[in-house]
Design a protein around this motif. Structure first.
Motif, short mmCIF file in Angstrom:
data_model
loop_
_atom_site.label_atom_id
_atom_site.label_comp_id
_atom_site.label_asym_id
_atom_site.label_seq_id
_atom_site.Cartn_x
_atom_site.Cartn_y
_atom_site.Cartn_z
N ARG A 204 24.22 -52.91 -5.52
CA ARG A 204 23.22 -51.90 -5.88
C ARG A 204 23.29 -51.56 -7.37
N GLN A 205 24.47 -51.62 -7.97
CA GLN A 205 24.56 -51.41 -9.42
C GLN A 205 23.80 -52.50 -10.17
N ARG A 206 23.98 -53.75 -9.74
CA ARG A 206 23.26 -54.86 -10.39
C ARG A 206 21.75 -54.69 -10.21
N ASN A 207 21.36 -54.27 -9.03
CA ASN A 207 19.92 -54.11 -8.77
C ASN A 207 19.32 -53.01 -9.64
N MET A 208 20.06 -51.89 -9.79
CA MET A 208 19.56 -50.81 -10.65
C MET A 208 19.52 -51.26 -12.10
N ALA A 209 20.49 -52.08 -12.50
CA ALA A 209 20.50 -52.58 -13.88
C ALA A 209 19.27 -53.46 -14.13
N LYS A 210 18.88 -54.26 -13.13
CA LYS A 210 17.68 -55.09 -13.27
C LYS A 210 16.44 -54.21 -13.35
N THR A 211 16.40 -53.15 -12.55
CA THR A 211 15.26 -52.23 -12.59
C THR A 211 15.19 -51.54 -13.95
N MET A 212 16.36 -51.17 -14.49
CA MET A 212 16.38 -50.54 -15.81
C MET A 212 15.85 -51.50 -16.87
N THR A 213 16.08 -52.79 -16.69
CA THR A 213 15.54 -53.78 -17.63
C THR A 213 14.02 -53.77 -17.58
N VAL A 214 13.47 -53.61 -16.39
CA VAL A 214 12.01 -53.50 -16.24
C VAL A 214 11.51 -52.23 -16.92
N MET A 215 12.31 -51.17 -16.80
CA MET A 215 11.91 -49.86 -17.35
C MET A 215 12.09 -49.80 -18.86
N THR A 216 13.14 -50.42 -19.38
CA THR A 216 13.44 -50.34 -20.80
C THR A 216 13.52 -51.74 -21.40
N PRO A 217 12.39 -52.32 -21.77
CA PRO A 217 12.40 -53.67 -22.34
C PRO A 217 13.11 -53.71 -23.68
N ASP A 218 13.29 -54.93 -24.21
CA ASP A 218 14.04 -55.11 -25.45
C ASP A 218 13.40 -54.41 -26.63
N LYS A 219 12.09 -54.21 -26.58
CA LYS A 219 11.40 -53.61 -27.73
C LYS A 219 11.58 -52.11 -27.80
N VAL A 220 12.39 -51.57 -26.86
CA VAL A 220 12.49 -50.11 -26.79
C VAL A 220 12.95 -49.50 -28.11
N LYS A 221 13.93 -50.15 -28.77
CA LYS A 221 14.45 -49.54 -30.00
C LYS A 221 13.46 -49.67 -31.15
N SER A 222 12.67 -50.73 -31.13
CA SER A 222 11.68 -50.86 -32.19
C SER A 222 10.57 -49.84 -32.03
N ASP A 223 10.40 -49.31 -30.81
CA ASP A 223 9.38 -48.30 -30.56
C ASP A 223 9.92 -46.89 -30.76
N ALA A 224 11.19 -46.80 -31.14
CA ALA A 224 11.81 -45.48 -31.21
C ALA A 224 11.17 -44.60 -32.26
N ASP A 225 10.76 -45.21 -33.38
CA ASP A 225 10.12 -44.42 -34.44
C ASP A 225 8.66 -44.22 -34.08
#
Length: 642
Positions: A204-225
């Motif tokens: 279930r930890q792995r599954n939540m981590a995969k869901t978090m990847t869906v929720m927070t894509p790699d571009k998240v930090k570039s969108d921070a500003d």
């Protein structure tokens, strides 16, 4: 005759009675004989009855003994069918029921042997039964893990976009699979086989981590500003992220409560913790990148989402104190950042940062004025959140902004400016439409004392900055125009927002109307007084003796008057053609007053001193007609209306 008949009847009755007595004696004799025979038969049957009872008891004892022996023997004789069923891997569905039945038989036999160790054969059977049980439980653990892996899939974005208040829980695993997983967990838990807990936690930890990847894509930090000017309430990804996270852990809690028992809900906290840490890391990054006052609404948006989800997170994390404490720290970080952003906003009004806040060379609306009034408008979009972080006793333990000045009581809401006021602002809609709109609008919640104080400090700081910036203009006319434009804009924006009008009160409206009027008069005085006075002054002309013709000196004096007006008027028009009054109503009012002032005096001047009396070339000195003067004044201050 009567006597004879009676005697005959009596004789007949005596005869019948005699026969009856005879029959009675015969019946009694027969009954006595029957009784004697029954006694004889009873004496003969008593031994047979006793023998039958003994035989029945013996039969029952034999049956009981046989059943006990069969039961005992069944514990020793686990059939090949059961052995084979347990040696095979269990399957979901109906096959799982037969597997549970076989496992129950083996474990019953094992318990029987443990309780009957006095039998030598019991000790011999225990290892075999133990091995069969372990093999079955091991297969059950494997099936539990496979089913959990099979059905543990990341939650889709569509599912994460639902409302957290939806009463129907989000099931990430089908109901029939949940029931089977719960059954298997119950068997494993009852036999102390707790390895499944580790499998459940990791899967279930792995599954939540995969869901978090869906929720927070790699571009998240570039969108921070985030771009604050383009920000709309609830529009950024991170506000959605908080809501999606609440939905995700709500689904996980529903799963845990279905599959696990109450004592095992600590696993839910272990499962949620890594994803919560990732959420905190992501949001903390965004918060730290958006500390400046320009991003105050990004922070307020974050905080509003946190407050809206507060009860949901409290319920979802109530059994995991460690995670609840982490969530509290995240909220406090956002609160502190939003508080600092609001404090910085106040300081930025007093000391505008950078060249972007230099006053406009045309005396128009100061960019800071527009930004601050728009900010005050938007504050009411987050009224509850702003009041909460300003309030000293906020439930999340926030630190309020220090109220250093303007600590005056919030004014009683006023009905608005008086219609008779010289500078009263009217809504563009009709009175009937305005009344209908007011009736249809939801009731407004009065601003708190803390919000009132904050807004008053911002407005006071803006006034101080406007006064300071106005002194940077070299032209007194432009100084008055700048202040008039900006105070007019402030008042207009305040009156467009009923909440702001209620906070600042009628006294504020009246004071600003006075300031606008004063600066308008100062502008007229500083701009047009000199030129008006030059043509209004009476000229002592000299005439030739005995003639109505002016002397050379008189002609020269009028030529100078005309030339002086032409040059001064041309200079004003040239200079102030670059000035602006963005508001159409104010622009029209300033033009009208200038026209009325200059036009009347210029017309009188032309009538008193016509060009014919001092020159043969009138076009050289009469450059502007009265109509031309009016047209040129009415062409000043052109700008796109605000």
């Amino acid at each position: 005759m009567s006597m004879e008949r009676d005697e005959e009847r009596l004789a007949f009755l005596r005869e019948c009675l005699s026969k009856s007595d005879t029959l009675t004696e015969q019946v009694l004799s027969t009954l006595q004989e029957f009784e004697n025979r029954l006694e004889t038969m009873e004496d003969m049957m008593a031994p047979v009855h006793e023998s039958t009872a003994k035989l029945k008891r013996s039969h029952e004892n034999i049956l009981s003994t046989t059943a006990t022996v069969d039961k005992f023997l069944s514990k020793f004789n686990i059939t090949d069918e059961i052995r084979q069923r347990l040696s095979e891997s269990p399957t979901a569905g109906t096959g799982l029921s037969s597997f549970f039945e076989a496992l129950d038989k083996v474990n019953d036999a094992f318990a029987f042997m443990v309780n009957n160790r006095s039998f030598k054969s019991a000790e011999k059977c225990l290892p075999t039964l133990k091995a069969l049980s372990n093999s079955g439980l091991h297969s059950l653990e494997a099936l539990f893990g496979r089913m959990l892996d099979q059905h543990s899939t990341p939650i889709s974005r569509d599912s994460l976009s639902r409302e957290t208040t939806d009463p129907q829980p989000l099931l990430t695993i089908p109901q029939n699979a949940l029931s089977q997983l719960s059954q298997m967990r119950g068997y494993l838990f009852s036999f102390g086989r707790l390895e499944y807990q580790k499998k459940y936690r990791e899967t279930r930890q792995r599954n939540m981590a995969k869901t978090m990847t869906v929720m927070t894509p790699d571009k998240v930090k570039s969108d921070a500003d985030l771009e604050p000017k383009a920000h709309v309430k609830g529009s950024n990804h991170f506000t959605w992220l908080l809501n999606a996270f609440a939905i995700m852990i709500k689904a996980e809690l529903t799963l845990a409560r279905t599959v696990l028992n109450r004592e095992e809900l600590g696993l839910y906290g272990d499962i949620v913790e890594p994803s919560l840490d990732l959420l905190i890391e992501t949001v903390s990054y965004v918060v730290k990148k958006n500390k400046m006052s320009e991003h105050v609404f990004v922070m307020l948006d974050f905080l509003t989402s946190c407050y809206n989800l507060e009860s949901a997170f409290r319920e979802l994390l109530q059994d995991t104190p460690k995670n609840a404490a982490k969530m509290l720290e995240l909220v406090r970080l956002i609160e502190a950042t939003a508080t600092r952003a609001m404090e910085e906003l106040e300081q930025d009004v007093l000391n505008p940062p950078g060249k972007a806040y230099a006053p406009s060379p045309n005396g128009g609306i100061f960019p800071l004025t527009m930004n601050i009034l728009n900010t005050l408008h938007r504050l009411f979009t987050y009224q509850a959140t702003v009041e909460r972080i300003l309030k000293p006793s906020a439930p999340w333990g926030t630190s309020p902004i220090t109220n250093s000045i303007f600590m005056t009581p919030a004014p009683t809401p006023s009905p608005g400016p008086s219609p008779s006021s010289a500078f009263a602002f009217q809504a563009p809609a009709t009175a009937a439409a305005a009344a209908a709109a007011a009736a249809a609008a939801p009731p407004r919640r009065p601003a708190s004392q803390e919000l009132h104080n904050y807004i008053c400090r911002i407005v006071q700081a803006l006034e101080s900055t406007l006064e300071a910036k106005s002194r940077t203009y070299k032209s007194p006319s432009l100084t008055s125009l700048f202040l008039m434009n900006n105070y007019h804009f402030v008042l207009k924006m305040v009156l467009e927002k009923p909440e702001l009008t209620e906070v600042l009160g009628q006294e504020f409206v009246t004071r600003y109307e006075g300031i606008i009027g004063d600066n308008k008069r100062e502008y007229q005085t500083r701009t047009w007084d000199r030129i008006v006075q030059s043509i209004a002054a009476h000229v002592q002309l000299e005439y030739k003796k005995g003639s109505e013709q002016l002397t050379s000196a008189g002609c020269q004096l009028l030529k100078q008057k005309y030339s002086g007006f032409n040059e001064a008027f041309a200079e004003i028009v040239h200079t102030q053609s670059g000035y602006t009054i963005p508001d159409a109503t104010l622009r029209s009012s300033v033009r009208h007053e200038a026209v009325e002032l200059v036009k009347a005096m210029y017309q009188q001047f032309l009538q008193r001193y016509p060009t014919e009396i001092f020159t043969k070339n009138p076009d050289k000195y009469l450059k502007y007609t009265v109509e031309t003067v009016e047209q040129m004044i009415n062409s000043l201050f052109e700008s796109t209306p605000i």
